[in-house]
Design a protein around this motif. Structure first.
Motif, PDB file in Angstrom:
ATOM      1  N   ALA A 105       0.842  -1.201   0.000  1.00  0.00           N
ATOM      2  CA  ALA A 105       0.000   0.000   0.000  1.00  0.00           C
ATOM      3  C   ALA A 105       0.873   1.245   0.000  1.00  0.00           C
ATOM      4  CB  ALA A 105      -0.910  -0.009   1.218  1.00  0.00           C
ATOM      5  N   GLY A 106       0.348   2.303  -0.595  1.00  0.00           N
ATOM      6  CA  GLY A 106       1.015   3.593  -0.552  1.00  0.00           C
ATOM      7  C   GLY A 106       1.322   4.138  -1.930  1.00  0.00           C
ATOM      8  N   TRP A 107       1.348   5.481  -1.970  1.00  0.00           N
ATOM      9  CA  TRP A 107       1.575   6.176  -3.235  1.00  0.00           C
ATOM     10  C   TRP A 107       2.958   5.896  -3.801  1.00  0.00           C
ATOM     11  CZ3 TRP A 107      -1.944   8.072  -6.311  1.00  0.00           C
ATOM     12  CH2 TRP A 107      -3.197   8.363  -5.774  1.00  0.00           C
ATOM     13  N   LEU A 108       3.956   5.724  -2.954  1.00  0.00           N
ATOM     14  CA  LEU A 108       5.314   5.442  -3.442  1.00  0.00           C
ATOM     15  C   LEU A 108       5.329   4.181  -4.288  1.00  0.00           C
ATOM     16  CD1 LEU A 108       8.356   6.004  -3.570  1.00  0.00           C
ATOM     17  CD2 LEU A 108       8.575   4.663  -1.453  1.00  0.00           C
ATOM     18  N   TRP A 109       4.650   3.140  -3.819  1.00  0.00           N
ATOM     19  CA  TRP A 109       4.632   1.879  -4.559  1.00  0.00           C
ATOM     20  C   TRP A 109       3.838   2.006  -5.861  1.00  0.00           C
ATOM     21  CZ3 TRP A 109       8.276  -1.307  -3.563  1.00  0.00           C
ATOM     22  CH2 TRP A 109       8.862  -1.284  -2.290  1.00  0.00           C
ATOM     23  N   LEU A 110       2.796   2.823  -5.848  1.00  0.00           N
ATOM     24  CA  LEU A 110       2.032   3.073  -7.076  1.00  0.00           C
ATOM     25  C   LEU A 110       2.893   3.820  -8.092  1.00  0.00           C
ATOM     26  CD1 LEU A 110      -0.526   2.984  -8.760  1.00  0.00           C
ATOM     27  CD2 LEU A 110      -1.379   4.942  -7.455  1.00  0.00           C
ATOM     28  N   VAL A 111       3.633   4.812  -7.635  1.00  0.00           N
ATOM     29  CA  VAL A 111       4.519   5.564  -8.539  1.00  0.00           C
ATOM     30  C   VAL A 111       5.614   4.641  -9.097  1.00  0.00           C
ATOM     31  CG1 VAL A 111       6.246   7.426  -8.640  1.00  0.00           C
ATOM     32  CG2 VAL A 111       4.043   7.817  -7.507  1.00  0.00           C
ATOM     33  N   ILE A 112       6.190   3.801  -8.249  1.00  0.00           N
ATOM     34  CA  ILE A 112       7.219   2.862  -8.714  1.00  0.00           C
ATOM     35  C   ILE A 112       6.619   1.888  -9.720  1.00  0.00           C
ATOM     36  CG2 ILE A 112       8.754   0.972  -8.010  1.00  0.00           C
ATOM     37  CD1 ILE A 112       9.120   2.513  -5.325  1.00  0.00           C
ATOM     38  N   GLY A 113       5.437   1.354  -9.406  1.00  0.00           N
ATOM     39  CA  GLY A 113       4.770   0.436 -10.337  1.00  0.00           C
ATOM     40  C   GLY A 113       4.471   1.102 -11.672  1.00  0.00           C
ATOM     41  N   PHE A 114       3.974   2.328 -11.614  1.00  0.00           N
ATOM     42  CA  PHE A 114       3.694   3.099 -12.832  1.00  0.00           C
ATOM     43  C   PHE A 114       4.973   3.255 -13.657  1.00  0.00           C
ATOM     44  CE2 PHE A 114       3.624   7.085 -15.159  1.00  0.00           C
ATOM     45  CZ  PHE A 114       2.404   7.046 -15.812  1.00  0.00           C
TER      46      PHE A 114
END
Length: 164
Positions: A105-114
């Motif tokens: 969870a978390g925006w950092l992981w979403l940005v990395i995934g993106f």
């Protein structure tokens, strides 16, 4: 297929048609520059709606997005008269959903995934580039992004294992 300009091909689709609406990533694929990136951005709200679900539901909906994508992308490409037109971005939507399977969870992981997904989708290392060039139809439009999503998923999970 016919030799149409990008604008002529795009004019054959309508956002009021549900298949076209999905193929165009809710309209994001109509951006003049970087439609794949905008299509991936358009997947973020869908991911955020799915992220709280159980892993079984998340996997089921992601698999549904891929299977439906074969038809959605094929139908849009046929309606446009162009194979894998840049505006068709449902494959990017599915690719990001694959990337984010069981992501922390978390925006950092979403940005990395993106970022990982965009990297693999743009660079297209083997066998992604080969599949992109050789496989046609809706399956061909989808498969390179599915594989880019799997590569991104593996990298994201590796990073999460060591840093989450």
């Amino acid at each position: 297929m016919n030799f149409l300009s990008k604008d002529e091909a795009l004019s054959r689709l309508s956002l009021t048609n549900p298949i076209h609406f999905l193929a165009l990533g809710f309209g994001s694929g109509m951006m003049a520059k970087a439609p794949g990136t905008f299509g991936t951005l358009a997947a973020i709200p869908l991911y955020l709606l799915m992220a709280p679900l159980s892993i079984q539901w998340y996997l089921g909906l992601t698999l549904l997005s891929v299977i439906a994508g074969f038809y959605i992308c094929d139908k849009a490409a046929k309606d446009m008269g162009v194979h894998d037109h840049g505006a068709i971005v449902w494959d990017e939507v599915a690719g990001l959903l694959i990337t984010m399977i069981a992501a922390p969870a978390g925006w950092l992981w979403l940005v990395i995934g993106f970022a990982l997904f965009r990297f693999f989708d743009i660079i297209k290392p083997w066998p992604i580039r080969w599949l992109d060039a050789k496989v046609k139809g809706g399956f061909g439009i989808m498969i390179d992004d599915v594989l880019a999503g799997i590569f991104s998923l593996a990298c994201l999970q590796g990073l999460a294992y060591f840093f989450a």
